[in-house]
Enzyme design. Structure first.
Site, PDB file in Angstrom:
ATOM      1  N   LYS A   1      -8.170   1.514  -2.828  1.00  0.00           N
ATOM      2  CA  LYS A   1      -7.710   2.045  -4.108  1.00  0.00           C
ATOM      3  C   LYS A   1      -6.726   1.062  -4.743  1.00  0.00           C
ATOM      4  O   LYS A   1      -6.738   0.844  -5.944  1.00  0.00           O
ATOM      5  CB  LYS A   1      -7.040   3.393  -3.838  1.00  0.00           C
ATOM      6  CG  LYS A   1      -6.550   4.105  -5.062  1.00  0.00           C
ATOM      7  CD  LYS A   1      -6.097   5.495  -4.695  1.00  0.00           C
ATOM      8  CE  LYS A   1      -4.597   5.636  -4.599  1.00  0.00           C
ATOM      9  NZ  LYS A   1      -3.837   5.264  -5.787  1.00  0.00           N
ATOM     10  N   ARG A   2      -5.912   0.466  -3.889  1.00  0.00           N
ATOM     11  CA  ARG A   2      -4.917  -0.482  -4.395  1.00  0.00           C
ATOM     12  C   ARG A   2      -5.573  -1.701  -5.064  1.00  0.00           C
ATOM     13  O   ARG A   2      -5.100  -2.207  -6.064  1.00  0.00           O
ATOM     14  CB  ARG A   2      -3.991  -0.943  -3.261  1.00  0.00           C
ATOM     15  CG  ARG A   2      -2.526  -0.696  -3.602  1.00  0.00           C
ATOM     16  CD  ARG A   2      -1.635  -0.899  -2.409  1.00  0.00           C
ATOM     17  NE  ARG A   2      -1.966  -0.004  -1.312  1.00  0.00           N
ATOM     18  CZ  ARG A   2      -2.106  -0.387  -0.044  1.00  0.00           C
ATOM     19  NH1 ARG A   2      -1.942  -1.643   0.301  1.00  0.00           N
ATOM     20  NH2 ARG A   2      -2.389   0.505   0.890  1.00  0.00           N
TER      21      ARG A   2
END
Ligand code: GLU
Length: 508
Positions: free
Chosen positions: A266-267
Site C-alpha cells: 500500500k505504501r
C-alpha cells in the site's frame, strides 16, 4: 469418480483488498468456470485480534464490482453453511481432540511470559529465533512433559491452554504444487504450530484444513507467503486420515513493486501515486481513505483483464480477453513461478483499450458520477450531450477521471491556461477577423460543424490569414488549452451563445 471441481477464496477480513487478493479471486473464479465447478467465498475471521469492522462487506463489494460472484458465500449461503469461520467455532475442537488422541497434537499451558522467557533463554548463534519445536517442547509446560493427572488438574482449574501440532523429526514432507511442481520440506525445521487457541478458536492452520475438507475443496490457491506453513497442513490432512481428499495446492507468486524489488505494498501505491486496493478502503479507526482502482476511474473489466495477465501467460500474443475467453483459456500451469512486476502505465493501457471499446451511452453512465464529483453544478445536462462528449474525447482518456479534464469545457467556461499562445502572435488582422466572424456567427441560422468550418475558411483569407493562423487561438478561446477534439465540433455542441461569449472574452 472424478470429483467436481470446488475452489475457495478465503480472505481474512482485516482491511483493504490488495490487487494480489483480487488476482487470487480471479484465478479461483476462472478455474471454477473453466472446469464447470463451484467457487466458494469463505471468511476466515477466527483471529479476533485482527477483526476490522466493515471489512467483510467491503470484500463482497469488491467481488461484486469485479463481477466475480461466488456460488457459495456468507451472503448467498450454500450447502456448507456457515461460510464464516467464527460461526463454525464448535466444529474445530473435535478435530483438535482427534489429533491429541492419535498423539499428533498436545496441550500446552505456557503463558505468554513463559514463552518470552523461553525465547530469551534459548537464543544461541545456531538458533537466533527459538521456536516452540522439537528441541524446545521437552522444556515447556505441556501434556508431553506433565503427567496425565497434572494435565487433568490444570484443565479442571480452568488454566488456559492451546493445542499444538507435534511435528515429527527428520521426516520429508512433500506436496505437488500446480505451479511449482514437487516441493519437499524437512519436518525438523518446522515449529509446533498452535492449532487451537486458548479462546477455543482454531488458528488458520487447523481451520483451513478442516474447512477445505468439510467443504470438499478440490483445489486451493493462495499466496506464496503460505508456502512455509504448507507442511503443517499436509500433515494435518494426513493425521486426520483425509490425505486422499487433500486439495491440489497452487501457491501464487507475489505481485512485485514496479522495480521488481519486493512485494507491492500500500505504501508503494501512496508513494508512486497509484492504487493497490480494488476499491476505496476507509480505515474505520482512523478514517483514513486509501484509494481504489474503481474510484481512480478503472472499468472493472479492464482491471480484471490486467490482473489476469499479471503472472499468467495465455500462450498467444493477444492481451485483451473477455471474461468468457479468459475462462476458456485459463490454466493454472501457465501461471509463472516468479513474481510479476506491477506496471501502472500498463494498467492504464488496458483501461484505455476498454474505454475505446465501450459503447458511448454506457460510458456516459459510468463517467457521470465522476463529473458530478468534479463539478456538481455543471451537470445540468442531458444524457445525450454527455454521450456525445464522451464519444468525442474518449480516445484521449485512460481513466474515467480523465473525462472531466478532457471534456469539462463542454459544460463550464474553461479557464484560459495558454493565454500566451494567443497573445504572442496576436495582430490587427486576427482582431479584425474575429470581430467579423462574430458578426457572421450571430447571423448564422444553421449552427453546425460544416457551416462553421466553411464560414471560417472563407473568411480567413479576406484578412490575409491562413486557416492555421486562426485555429489555434480559436481552440484556446473555446477550450482553454492546446487540446481537445475538433474546434468546430466543440463550437457546434456548446452552441452559438457560448461560442461567441468565449471568443469575445478574448477579443473584447
Ligand atoms: N485467510 C488466509 C489469508 O487471508 C487465506 C489463505 C488461504 O487461502 O488458504 O491469507
Amino acid at each position: 469418480m472424478e470429483r467436481k471441481v470446488r475452489v475457495r477464496f478465503a480472505p481474512s477480513p482485516t482491511g483493504g483488498l490488495h490487487l494480489g487478493g483480487v488476482r487470487t479471486v480471479l484465478y479461483n473464479y476462472l478455474f471454477a468456470r473453466h472446469h464447470k465447478g463451484d467457487f466458494v467465498l469463505r471468511i476466515e475471521d477466527t483471529d479476533q485480534t485482527r477483526f476490522v469492522e466493515g471489512a467483510e462487506q467491503y470484500i463482497m463489494n469488491c467481488l461484486e464490482w469485479c463481477g466475480l460472484i461466488p456460488d457459495e458465500s456468507p451472503e448467498n449461503g450454500g450447502p456448507h453453511v456457515p461460510y464464516r469461520q467464527s460461526e463454525r467455532k464448535h466444529l474445530y475442537k473435535d478435530y483438535a481432540e482427534l489429533l491429541i488422541e492419535s498423539g499428533h497434537a498436545y496441550i500446552a499451558f505456557d503463558t505468554p511470559e513463559e514463552l518470552e522467557k523461553m525465547r530469551a533463554e534459548n537464543k544461541r548463534d545456531d538458533n537466533t529465533n527459538p521456536q516452540y519445536d522439537q528441541r524446545i517442547r521437552g522444556l515447556m509446560r505441556n501434556s508431553l512433559t506433565l503427567s496425565a493427572e497434572e494435565v487433568a488438574a490444570l484443565i479442571a482449574q480452568g488454566t488456559p491452554y492451546v493445542v499444538r501440532i507435534k511435528m515429527p523429526e527428520n521426516e520429508t514432507i512433500s506436496l505437488t504444487d500446480m505451479i511449482r511442481g514437487e516441493i519437499s520440506f524437512d519436518s525438523s525445521l518446522v515449529d509446533d504450530k498452535v492449532l487451537l487457541k486458548a479462546d477455543g478458536m482454531p488458528t488458520y492452520h487447523l481451520a483451513v484444513v478442516v474447512d477445505d475438507y468439510l467443504m470438499q475443496i478440490t483445489h486451493a490457491f493462495r499466496g506464496e507467503e503460505w508456502l512455509p506453513s504448507a507442511p503443517v497442513h499436509v500433515l494435518i490432512w494426513k493425521y486426520l486420515g483425509w490425505k486422499e481428499k487433500m486439495p491440489l495446492w497452487a501457491h501464487l507468486p507475489l505481485i512485485l513493486k514496479p522495480d521488481g524489488n519486493g512485494k507491492l505494498s500500500k505504501r508503494d501505491g501512496d508513494r508512486l501515486g497509484f492504487p493497490v486496493f480494488a476499491m476505496n478502503w476507509t480505515d474505520p479507526k482512523t478514517g483514513e481513505i486509501t484509494k481504489g482502482f474503481k474510484e481512480m476511474g478503472f472499468l472493472p473489466q479492464a482491471f480484471v483483464n490486467m490482473l489476469a495477465m499479471l503472472g499468467w501467460n495465455p500462450g498467444v500474443e493477444q492481451e485483451l480477453f473477455t471474461m468468457d475467453e479468459l475462462v476458456q483459456r485459463f490454466s493454472m500451469e501457465r501461471v509463472h513461478k516468479g513474481g510479476a512486476k506491477f506496471n501502472f502505465d500498463k494498467a492504464k493501457w488496458f483501461n484505455h483499450q476498454y474505454i475505446q471499446h465501450t459503447d458511448n451511452a454506457v460510458l456516459a453512465g459510468l463517467v457521470k458520477p465522476f463529473f458530478l464529483q468534479s463539478a456538481p453544478e455543471a451537470i445540468q445536462v442531458s444524457g445525450e450531450i454527455l454521450e456525445k462528449v464522451v464519444g468525442m474525447v474518449k480516445d484521449r482518456c485512460h481513466l474515467l477521471t480523465d473525462f472531466w479534464e478532457q471534456g469539462h469545457f463542454f459544460f463550464v467556461t474553461p479557464e484560459i491556461k495558454e493565454m500566451a499562445v494567443i497573445k504572442d502572435k496576436w495582430n490587427d488582422q486576427k482582431q479584425q477577423f474575429f470581430t467579423a466572424w462574430i458578426t457572421e456567427l450571430e447571423n448564422m441560422s444553421d449552427w453546425n460543424h460544416d457551416a462553421l468550418e466553411t464560414g471560417c475558411n472563407e473568411l480567413a483569407p479576406k484578412f490575409g490569414l491562413k486557416k492555421g493562423d486562426v485555429m489555434l487561438p480559436l481552440r484556446i478561446m473555446l477550450v482553454g488549452g492546446k487540446f481537445g477534439p475538433g474546434v468546430f465540433a466543440i463550437a457546434e455542441l456548446i452552441g452559438k451563445e457560448e461560442t461567441i461569449k468565449r471568443i469575445k472574452s478574448i477579443t473584447g
